[in-house]
Design an enzyme around this catalytic site. Sequence first.
Site, PDB file in Angstrom:
ATOM      1  N   TYR A 131     -61.968  57.970 -12.842  1.00 24.51           N
ATOM      2  CA  TYR A 131     -61.096  59.056 -13.277  1.00 24.51           C
ATOM      3  C   TYR A 131     -59.579  58.455 -13.584  1.00 24.51           C
ATOM      4  CZ  TYR A 131     -59.757  63.787 -12.926  1.00 24.51           C
ATOM      5  OH  TYR A 131     -59.155  65.112 -13.193  1.00 24.51           O
ATOM      6  N   ASP A 133     -57.137  73.601  -9.381  1.00 22.98           N
ATOM      7  CA  ASP A 133     -56.750  72.159  -8.786  1.00 22.98           C
ATOM      8  C   ASP A 133     -55.399  71.758  -9.282  1.00 22.98           C
ATOM      9  OD1 ASP A 133     -57.342  70.140  -6.899  1.00 22.98           O
ATOM     10  OD2 ASP A 133     -57.562  68.894  -8.674  1.00 22.98           O
ATOM     11  N   ASP A 134     -54.977  72.104 -10.462  1.00 24.14           N
ATOM     12  CA  ASP A 134     -53.749  71.568 -11.073  1.00 24.14           C
ATOM     13  C   ASP A 134     -52.524  72.339 -10.233  1.00 24.14           C
ATOM     14  OD1 ASP A 134     -54.936  69.888 -12.956  1.00 24.14           O
ATOM     15  OD2 ASP A 134     -55.471  71.767 -13.959  1.00 24.14           O
ATOM     16  N   GLU A 177     -59.724  73.767 -14.124  1.00 30.09           N
ATOM     17  CA  GLU A 177     -59.193  72.425 -14.384  1.00 30.09           C
ATOM     18  C   GLU A 177     -58.620  72.141 -15.716  1.00 30.09           C
ATOM     19  OE1 GLU A 177     -58.043  68.842 -13.037  1.00 30.09           O
ATOM     20  OE2 GLU A 177     -59.193  70.280 -11.624  1.00 30.09           O
ATOM     21  N   ASP A 178     -57.456  71.874 -15.855  1.00 30.56           N
ATOM     22  CA  ASP A 178     -56.573  71.307 -16.914  1.00 30.56           C
ATOM     23  C   ASP A 178     -56.644  72.421 -17.883  1.00 30.56           C
ATOM     24  OD1 ASP A 178     -56.040  68.999 -15.888  1.00 30.56           O
ATOM     25  OD2 ASP A 178     -57.500  67.730 -17.069  1.00 30.56           O
ATOM     26  N   ARG A 208     -55.301  71.154 -22.074  1.00 30.74           N
ATOM     27  CA  ARG A 208     -54.265  70.497 -21.416  1.00 30.74           C
ATOM     28  C   ARG A 208     -54.908  69.407 -20.500  1.00 30.74           C
ATOM     29  NH1 ARG A 208     -51.084  69.983 -16.173  1.00 30.74           N
ATOM     30  NH2 ARG A 208     -53.016  69.231 -16.121  1.00 30.74           N
ATOM     31  N   ASN A 246     -49.688  61.996 -15.140  1.00 29.10           N
ATOM     32  CA  ASN A 246     -50.870  61.090 -15.529  1.00 29.10           C
ATOM     33  C   ASN A 246     -50.985  61.363 -16.965  1.00 29.10           C
ATOM     34  OD1 ASN A 246     -51.708  60.247 -13.130  1.00 29.10           O
ATOM     35  ND2 ASN A 246     -52.597  62.117 -12.384  1.00 29.10           N
ATOM     36  N   LYS A 254     -64.262  64.616 -12.108  1.00 27.31           N
ATOM     37  CA  LYS A 254     -64.166  65.285 -10.813  1.00 27.31           C
ATOM     38  C   LYS A 254     -65.155  65.643  -9.860  1.00 27.31           C
ATOM     39  CE  LYS A 254     -59.651  66.836 -11.128  1.00 27.31           C
ATOM     40  NZ  LYS A 254     -58.671  66.629  -9.950  1.00 27.31           N
TER      41      LYS A 254
END
Length: 554
Positions: A96, A262-263, A239-240, A150, A412, A168
């Site tokens: 990851y 999750d973000d 996610e993202d 993103r 990150n 993930k």
Amino acid sequence: MNEPAELSGFRLLADRYRNKGTAFTSDERDRFHLHGLLPPAVEDLEMQLDRVATEYAAKRTDLGRHVYLRALQERNTVLFYAYLSRQLESLLPVVYTPTVGLACQEWSRIYRREHGLYLSWPLRDRVDEMLDQAIDGQDMDVVVVTDGERILGLGDLGLGGMGIPIGKLALYSAVGGIDPARTLPVILDAGTDNEELLSDPLYLGWRNRRVRGDQYDELVDAFVAAIARRLPQAVVQWEDFAQLNAHRLLDRHRDRVSSFNDDIQGTAAVTAAAVAAGMGISGVPIHELRLVVVGAGSAGTGIANQVAQMLVAAGVPTSEALNRCWLVDRNGLLHSDLPDLQEFQRPFMRQWDDVAAWDDDNDGIIDLVDVVRRVGPHAIVGVTGQPGLFTEAVVRAQAEQVDRPIVLPLSNPTPRAEAIPADVIKWTDGRALIGTGSPFAPVVHDGITHEIAQVNNVYVFPGVGLGAVSVRATSITDGMFTAAASAVGELAAYTRTSPSTALLPPITEARSVARHVAIAVARAAIEDGVASAPPDGDVADLIDRVMWTPLYSK
């Protein structure tokens, strides 16, 4: 998962979830017609792991290691997860963050074999059909979905974003004990605005600019409707997604399917746990906390919301808890005279009359360093993707006002971090308590070793998924995330052995952390009325029975 007896020969060896490779016994080779298709040696899992370790050590780059592990994952699920579980600390940055970011950038060049569900906008009317083909009659426990717009701090990577759901879900299984055969990674391919990808002849995605508005929602709505019809008990993790869509999609769909972002929520929970641990080390009561969050998008406002909930739980009135969190974005401190503030940012907006005196040059922008000087925050958190944003002036301004400054540059991958831990330690004369998004080595200063905590969502989302799946929660509530943050914070305090110890438990304890979080989350789900207690009332026993372990079936 169905028993291997249903398959034989090449079909069995091609099934990643049932393939044992050289670990098929002689009797099994007779039974499943495998003689001649495998080398004659019969090995056990330990011998196979030795071979994997040898092959892995021969790889010379992190991307090469990532590709090798992904190939192993597609060939032999149990062997991959056995290796990942035993070497989690060293493999996490490869499977990851940060290596997954490079893998996403190179996705169309390293693609090897099908894994997951690709839903492109031109086929939006066939989502039900494609989902049926992907799950092939199997129930799913966890679905992770992205649209690739993103990815980490790298921006729009289009179809390459598929590396994120796959990565993930690898952690859901290795850490959270979710059966990998009951997980589904999904990419919503709504196009890309990345010119480099659009002009790349090898790009594997829908070669079109991103659709927006109602057209975009057609694809997302079709996906959610298909999940609600065919996998109603699955937990969906968003996610993202870009700031434009992250909050909106969560609010739009969280009651239609059991889902979370999750973000927003996972990052918030683990960050709140790290802040609470830092306050404990500092000896400052949590109800006195002052927090500055830099980056007022989905992640930043999520962190502020979760910390505010933590303060409320500590007895701070809600309005005061919100006012303990100062949010800074590209235009400086959020205040009432700034144009185009998003609705989710407004709870943290300061009235201009209250902060106008902070604007030394009368340009309407209150810079980060001025905010830090005025607020004197115990903790500063960065989720901007802007390297070096926590300058020496910013960090020293914080350290002048608190004894143990908590500094969390969380962006990150590694080159995007708002500060380098060694610099922060130097600027604070070794007093800072540091957590980062990507892994950093310990820092030695004046003979003292300072552990750098990785404030990684892996401490939260596997346990949230496991807890929700175990009790079949019909919704993921805010209370479940508050319970997750508290559970991680409890373990951080329990494992702390010295003032220089990291803010969070060691990553080697991630699986036990996931179990602890899952128990807390399941109990919170029951308390919030979105799940029923197990017949015997023993949530911990239920969690233990649900957790999957990478061992070959007999």
